[in-house]
Design a protein around this motif. Structure first.
Motif, PDB file in Angstrom:
ATOM      1  N   MET A  62       0.839  -1.215   0.000  1.00 29.30           N
ATOM      2  CA  MET A  62       0.000   0.000   0.000  1.00 29.30           C
ATOM      3  C   MET A  62       0.862   1.249   0.000  1.00 29.30           C
ATOM      4  SD  MET A  62      -2.940  -1.255   2.639  1.00 29.30           S
ATOM      5  CE  MET A  62      -3.950   0.201   2.706  1.00 29.30           C
ATOM      6  N   LYS A  63       1.960   1.180   0.779  1.00 31.11           N
ATOM      7  CA  LYS A  63       2.851   2.339   0.832  1.00 31.11           C
ATOM      8  C   LYS A  63       3.509   2.583  -0.519  1.00 31.11           C
ATOM      9  CE  LYS A  63       5.594   3.028   4.601  1.00 31.11           C
ATOM     10  NZ  LYS A  63       6.382   2.539   5.741  1.00 31.11           N
ATOM     11  N   ALA A  64       3.903   1.468  -1.157  1.00 26.53           N
ATOM     12  CA  ALA A  64       4.573   1.589  -2.463  1.00 26.53           C
ATOM     13  C   ALA A  64       3.607   2.181  -3.492  1.00 26.53           C
ATOM     14  CB  ALA A  64       5.069   0.219  -2.913  1.00 26.53           C
ATOM     15  N   GLN A  65       2.344   1.737  -3.448  1.00 23.20           N
ATOM     16  CA  GLN A  65       1.345   2.248  -4.397  1.00 23.20           C
ATOM     17  C   GLN A  65       1.039   3.712  -4.141  1.00 23.20           C
ATOM     18  OE1 GLN A  65      -1.897  -0.460  -3.805  1.00 23.20           O
ATOM     19  NE2 GLN A  65      -0.902  -2.077  -5.003  1.00 23.20           N
ATOM     20  N   GLY A  66       1.053   4.048  -2.861  1.00 24.01           N
ATOM     21  CA  GLY A  66       0.689   5.416  -2.478  1.00 24.01           C
ATOM     22  C   GLY A  66       1.779   6.428  -2.754  1.00 24.01           C
ATOM     23  N   LYS A  67       3.011   5.936  -2.927  1.00 24.54           N
ATOM     24  CA  LYS A  67       4.139   6.862  -3.112  1.00 24.54           C
ATOM     25  C   LYS A  67       4.041   7.573  -4.443  1.00 24.54           C
ATOM     26  CE  LYS A  67       8.196   5.428  -0.647  1.00 24.54           C
ATOM     27  NZ  LYS A  67       9.298   4.490  -0.729  1.00 24.54           N
ATOM     28  N   PRO A  68       4.239   8.878  -4.467  1.00 23.67           N
ATOM     29  CA  PRO A  68       4.239   9.576  -5.757  1.00 23.67           C
ATOM     30  C   PRO A  68       5.303   9.002  -6.659  1.00 23.67           C
ATOM     31  CG  PRO A  68       4.504  11.133  -3.910  1.00 23.67           C
ATOM     32  CD  PRO A  68       4.564   9.764  -3.354  1.00 23.67           C
ATOM     33  N   GLY A  69       4.915   8.673  -7.868  1.00 24.50           N
ATOM     34  CA  GLY A  69       5.892   8.169  -8.825  1.00 24.50           C
ATOM     35  C   GLY A  69       6.128   6.692  -8.741  1.00 24.50           C
ATOM     36  N   ALA A  70       5.412   6.008  -7.790  1.00 21.31           N
ATOM     37  CA  ALA A  70       5.684   4.580  -7.621  1.00 21.31           C
ATOM     38  C   ALA A  70       5.088   3.749  -8.751  1.00 21.31           C
ATOM     39  CB  ALA A  70       5.135   4.107  -6.282  1.00 21.31           C
ATOM     40  N   GLU A  71       3.858   4.058  -9.204  1.00 15.95           N
ATOM     41  CA  GLU A  71       3.219   3.204 -10.239  1.00 15.95           C
ATOM     42  C   GLU A  71       3.017   4.048 -11.503  1.00 15.95           C
ATOM     43  OE1 GLU A  71       0.567   0.297  -9.521  1.00 15.95           O
ATOM     44  OE2 GLU A  71       2.060  -0.525  -8.169  1.00 15.95           O
ATOM     45  N   GLY A  72       4.075   4.387 -12.107  1.00 19.20           N
ATOM     46  CA  GLY A  72       3.958   5.158 -13.347  1.00 19.20           C
ATOM     47  C   GLY A  72       3.373   6.531 -13.126  1.00 19.20           C
ATOM     48  N   GLY A  73       3.545   7.042 -11.908  1.00 19.11           N
ATOM     49  CA  GLY A  73       2.947   8.321 -11.594  1.00 19.11           C
ATOM     50  C   GLY A  73       3.762   9.526 -12.046  1.00 19.11           C
ATOM     51  N   ASP A  74       4.892   9.255 -12.679  1.00 19.01           N
ATOM     52  CA  ASP A  74       5.725  10.363 -13.121  1.00 19.01           C
ATOM     53  C   ASP A  74       5.008  11.202 -14.180  1.00 19.01           C
ATOM     54  OD1 ASP A  74       7.869  10.031 -11.567  1.00 19.01           O
ATOM     55  OD2 ASP A  74       8.911   8.691 -12.956  1.00 19.01           O
TER      56      ASP A  74
END
Lengths: 127, 244
Positions: free
Chosen positions: A114-126
């Motif tokens: 959950m933390k990894a998903q929530g991190k900005p830029g973690a799931e292609g969020g760049d």
């Protein structure tokens, strides 16, 4: 039923000797007096602070969290974590209390995801 | 406590100490230069549980230096000898540890706990031996002292270190020391008083002279002076020889 854990001082002494440190040598490394360290091992004084227990565990290749709990101390980062979420975090801990080690491991893994998903830029969020 | 310790000759005690050093050398590291690692011998080789604690309060005696519990495989040294807090007591601390090792090696097989012996108090068993400084030396204590001297200052190690320190095997002779007065004054100052009489003064002068050598072995100057006199490396007067 689980066995009563060994006292912190006894665990410390056994591990220290196993790792080849004399009382005097280990006291020197820890910058403590040999008398104080011996008192800790005998259980005649309260266990050292969480910070010191952490350093002892590191020097002797033991789990810092396990030793901190054994010493009846709270890991130094926990109060800050709880204070950041003063209601939700204690609730979470109460809910998690009583779970098996395996369930706790699964819960921890879930939290990590959950933390990894929530991190900005973690799931292609760049952007 | 009950103990019927047989008489042991000094050479037998010396052999036992040498054997312990050799065993330690085989299992850990050969001891090729001073000091003898007595803490390691006690905790890592003999695997005795070691404590520093207030033995004077525990036993209600003012002159206790050490104690040993055979059944519990435990030895303790009094807090007054903690070398971390009292560096000047380092020699006495080492000697006490070696003394307890002596009890362990020489006396534990002769020791039996009498039936019905009570603990000192809740869960605190009575020690096998309490080692004091002022009591008259009974044979077991004398033997443990002798063992300690042999263990911490083994002949071969002393001889080779002396050779290196002095550049040869020439002894220090009290009667030939030109600066005896100054050495005595220095030693008196260091101790804040001292032994009286010509014999006592001689001891102090010699101890002042061998103090740096005693420091190499991390033992007291007194213990080293006694050992060196035994080896003939310090003497009161030059031995008369045919060629004098």
């Amino acid at each position: 039923m689980s066995k009563k854990p060994k006292p912190f001082g006894q665990v410390l002494r056994e591990r220290r000797v196993e790792r080849g440190y004399t009382l005097r040598k280990f006291a020197e490394l820890m910058e403590l007096s040999p008398t104080y360290l011996s008192q800790v091992e005998q259980g005649n004084v309260d266990p050292p602070t969480a910070e010191r227990v952490h350093k002892m565990a590191d020097l002797l290749g033991a789990s810092a969290d396990e030793w901190t709990a054994l010493a009846g101390r709270v890991p130094e980062d926990l109060p800050g974590i709880i204070q950041k979420e003063p209601t939700a975090m204690p609730e979470l801990l109460r809910e998690a209390s009583g779970l098996t080690a395996e369930q706790l491991r699964a819960l921890r893994e879930k939290a990590r995801q959950m933390k990894a998903q929530g991190k900005p830029g973690a799931e292609g969020g760049d952007v | 406590m009950k103990s019927s310790v047989p008489f042991l000759r000094e050479d037998v005690i010396e052999s036992e100490a040498e054997m312990l050093l050799a065993e330690y050398g085989r299992e850990h590291e050969a001891i090729v230069c001073p000091p003898v690692p007595i803490d390691e011998i006690i905790e890592l080789y003999l695997k005795l549980e070691f404590e520093i604690r207030d033995l004077r309060a525990l036993f209600g005696l003012g002159d206790v230096h050490g104690a040993i519990w055979f059944r519990e495989r435990r030895i303790a040294v009094d807090t007054q000898l903690d070398p971390g807090q009292f560096p000047a007591k380092r020699g006495r601390y080492h000697f006490t540890l070696a003394h307890e090792a002596g009890h362990w090696r020489l006396h534990r097989k002769h020791f039996t706990v009498p039936e019905g012996q009570k603990d000192l108090f809740d869960g605190e068993p009575k020690p096998s031996y309490i080692c004091r400084t002022t009591e008259k030396k009974v044979p077991v204590e004398w033997q443990a002292d002798c063992f300690a001297a042999c263990l911490l200052m083994p002949y071969k190690l002393v001889r080779s270190a002396w050779e290196e320190w002095r550049g040869g095997l020439e002894p220090i002779i009290l009667s030939e020391m030109p600066d005896r007065r100054q050495r005595l004054q220095a030693e008196l100052l260091r101790r804040g008083g001292g032994k009286s009489g010509p014999e006592g003064e001689g001891d102090m002068v010699l101890e002042n002279a061998v103090r740096p050598f005693a420091d190499l072995f991390q033992v007291s100057a007194e213990a080293m002076r006694i050992r060196l006199e035994k080896f003939g490396l310090v003497a009161r007067k030059k031995e008369a020889s045919l060629f004098d």
